[in-house]
Design a protein around this motif. Structure first.
Motif, PDB file in Angstrom:
ATOM      1  N   ASP B  11       0.887  -1.156   0.000  1.00 48.62           N
ATOM      2  CA  ASP B  11       0.000   0.000   0.000  1.00 48.62           C
ATOM      3  C   ASP B  11       0.928   1.209   0.000  1.00 48.62           C
ATOM      4  O   ASP B  11       1.621   1.469   0.989  1.00 48.62           O
ATOM      5  N   HIS B  57       0.777   2.156  -5.546  1.00 47.25           N
ATOM      6  CA  HIS B  57       0.627   0.869  -4.881  1.00 47.25           C
ATOM      7  C   HIS B  57       1.167  -0.271  -5.751  1.00 47.25           C
ATOM      8  O   HIS B  57       1.419  -0.090  -6.931  1.00 47.25           O
ATOM      9  N   ALA B  58       1.289  -1.444  -5.163  1.00 46.69           N
ATOM     10  CA  ALA B  58       1.627  -2.637  -5.937  1.00 46.69           C
ATOM     11  C   ALA B  58       0.777  -3.798  -5.478  1.00 46.69           C
ATOM     12  O   ALA B  58       0.616  -4.028  -4.282  1.00 46.69           O
ATOM     13  N   GLU B 120     -20.344  11.396  -5.077  1.00 49.28           N
ATOM     14  CA  GLU B 120     -19.757  11.503  -3.741  1.00 49.28           C
ATOM     15  C   GLU B 120     -18.486  10.653  -3.637  1.00 49.28           C
ATOM     16  O   GLU B 120     -18.404   9.582  -4.241  1.00 49.28           O
ATOM     17  N   PRO B 121     -17.517  11.092  -2.848  1.00 47.67           N
ATOM     18  CA  PRO B 121     -16.330  10.256  -2.648  1.00 47.67           C
ATOM     19  C   PRO B 121     -16.673   9.030  -1.805  1.00 47.67           C
ATOM     20  O   PRO B 121     -17.691   9.005  -1.133  1.00 47.67           O
ATOM     21  N   MET B 123     -15.200   6.900   1.218  1.00 47.72           N
ATOM     22  CA  MET B 123     -14.203   6.903   2.285  1.00 47.72           C
ATOM     23  C   MET B 123     -13.270   5.692   2.214  1.00 47.72           C
ATOM     24  O   MET B 123     -12.076   5.800   2.480  1.00 47.72           O
ATOM     25  N   PHE B 124     -13.843   4.525   1.844  1.00 46.00           N
ATOM     26  CA  PHE B 124     -13.088   3.283   1.965  1.00 46.00           C
ATOM     27  C   PHE B 124     -12.323   2.890   0.699  1.00 46.00           C
ATOM     28  O   PHE B 124     -11.674   1.863   0.651  1.00 46.00           O
ATOM     29  N   ARG B 126     -10.803   5.755  -0.913  1.00 49.82           N
ATOM     30  CA  ARG B 126     -10.145   7.022  -1.219  1.00 49.82           C
ATOM     31  C   ARG B 126      -8.641   6.880  -1.404  1.00 49.82           C
ATOM     32  O   ARG B 126      -8.033   7.679  -2.128  1.00 49.82           O
ATOM     33  N   LEU B 127      -8.044   5.867  -0.764  1.00 48.46           N
ATOM     34  CA  LEU B 127      -6.589   5.725  -0.847  1.00 48.46           C
ATOM     35  C   LEU B 127      -6.145   4.989  -2.114  1.00 48.46           C
ATOM     36  O   LEU B 127      -4.968   5.008  -2.443  1.00 48.46           O
ATOM     37  N   TYR B 128      -7.086   4.342  -2.808  1.00 53.38           N
ATOM     38  CA  TYR B 128      -6.720   3.453  -3.921  1.00 53.38           C
ATOM     39  C   TYR B 128      -7.363   3.813  -5.250  1.00 53.38           C
ATOM     40  O   TYR B 128      -7.116   3.156  -6.258  1.00 53.38           O
ATOM     41  N   THR B 239      -1.734   1.368  -9.540  1.00 51.39           N
ATOM     42  CA  THR B 239      -1.231   0.138  -8.920  1.00 51.39           C
ATOM     43  C   THR B 239      -0.399  -0.653  -9.923  1.00 51.39           C
ATOM     44  O   THR B 239      -0.841  -0.886 -11.052  1.00 51.39           O
TER      45      THR B 239
END
Lengths: 245, 245
Positions: B11, B57-58, B120-121, B123-124, B126-128, B239
């Motif tokens: 991550d 990411h990988a 809408e974004p 939350m779960f 948002r990082l990927y 990724t």
């Protein structure tokens, strides 16, 4: 003064829970700090539908606060999101009657617990699912759910360190469904005791792994003793899904 | 000495990229530190298929290292994962001939870029994923992909601050597909220049938003000037998906 009701999502990973604690990063603390900045330093308290434990996420937590500012409803999320860290997001805000109460007026609360059923862990869902490298018998888990539905004394499914005395709660519905490679437990009730959803999840997992017959949940409930129930499932698989008023 | 080939997921959120840099938390740095602990303090260098930028990411990065230890292949992931932080995970390890090289022997590298198409974004994710609150025309994006496929001078699609002089690269395949509410760009090539996938993604987004006709990519390639191409898409949507030898 007007009362504003907000719906918020948060990623529980980097919070020491919802409720304000000195020196800790909490969801309530971050939201109140942002509101205070919007109110030029004036402290603003928020009241939520209920706290969530450290590590537990929310898709739609609800809270209210009172404000002397007159800001149109759609501008509140914008103003708050501009101030908030990126692991909290306000999806909606609306002006409500001044007697609305985010905690006392709750009709239904829904939680979901995500179990990732796969041999290998998934790097990109590790923060939001509990990895189960073994097969689960979903029929057994759904059978187990039936014993939780209804009104029971949930003393056995409540963390021992709580000050709450009345441990009778009502579960409206509870089931497990396969969604892709995830087994998702959905549970609705008017309210839950401390760690109750996570301890119930722990019991469902035992049933799903065939380590405990589903009917044993009935006996565990009757024992009214936390030590009778299986261990608590970890916080990071749990999400506060929806609050209905 | 034996050579071990490993497949790793990471991550990228909390790393300053893949490559070791003094005082920075890097993927290579964490893996080498873990290997060194397994080798009782002896420094062990790893060689990967290529570096990834900060925030990328990988799912399946590949690296090799040489070791004097004789550990059965399936025990390497266990030993490494016990040492590694939870944002790096070793999925597989195998003994390879001593002339295997994780970088020079690459046949195909695949990257994927995830665009979350929703008002809408989430939350779960948002990082990927990169959140796009506007509709994208996937046909236009797929048309744009066709101009990248093949062998071209990718100077316009390479970050200006690079020391690489030969900027001719070959794209084997590239397409965009709708997966639930995500538009996923998949691109395969033998190798990519610095930020190349992210700048190509930026161009696909422009095409998808109807802000640039797909055929303009042809002109941008011919200009051999980074300033001719649209802006770089953010790192966190990208990724490293697969490396084939």
């Amino acid at each position: 003064m007007v009362r504003i009701k907000c719906t918020a999502a948060y990623d529980g990973t980097n919070f020491s829970g919802y409720q304000v604690q000195p020196e800790m990063r909490t969801v309530q603390g971050e939201i109140e700090a942002s509101l205070s900045r919007i109110h030029k330093g004036q402290p603003i308290k928020i009241t939520s539908s209920g706290r969530t434990d450290a590590g537990v996420h929310a898709r739609a937590q609800v809270f209210h606060f009172d404000t002397p500012l007159s800001i149109p409803d759609p501008n509140w999320p914008r103003a708050l999101n501009a101030q908030l860290p990126d692991d909290i997001f306000i999806h909606q805000a609306e002006t409500v009657p001044s007697d609305f109460h985010a905690r006392f007026d709750v009709k239904v609360k829904e939680y979901r617990y995500r179990l990732l059923i796969s041999e290998e862990p998934d790097m990109f869902r590790r923060l939001y699912t509990y990895h189960m490298p073994k097969k689960l018998d979903l029929n057994k888990m759904n059978e187990a759910c039936q014993y939780f539905i209804g009104t029971h004394d949930f003393t056995s499914f409540c963390a021992a360190n709580t000050s709450v005395t009345d441990k009778v709660r009502t579960i409206y519905s509870m089931d497990v469904s396969l969604q892709g490679d995830e087994a998702v437990i959905a549970v609705k009730g008017q309210g839950f005791l401390y760690q109750m959803v996570r301890i119930m999840t722990g019991a469902l997992i035992e049933a799903g792994l065939n380590r405990m017959p589903p009917y044993e949940i009935k006996d565990i409930l009757l024992k009214k003793d936390r030590r009778a129930a299986p261990k608590t499932a970890p916080a990071h698989g749990l999400t506060m899904w929806k609050v209905t008023y």
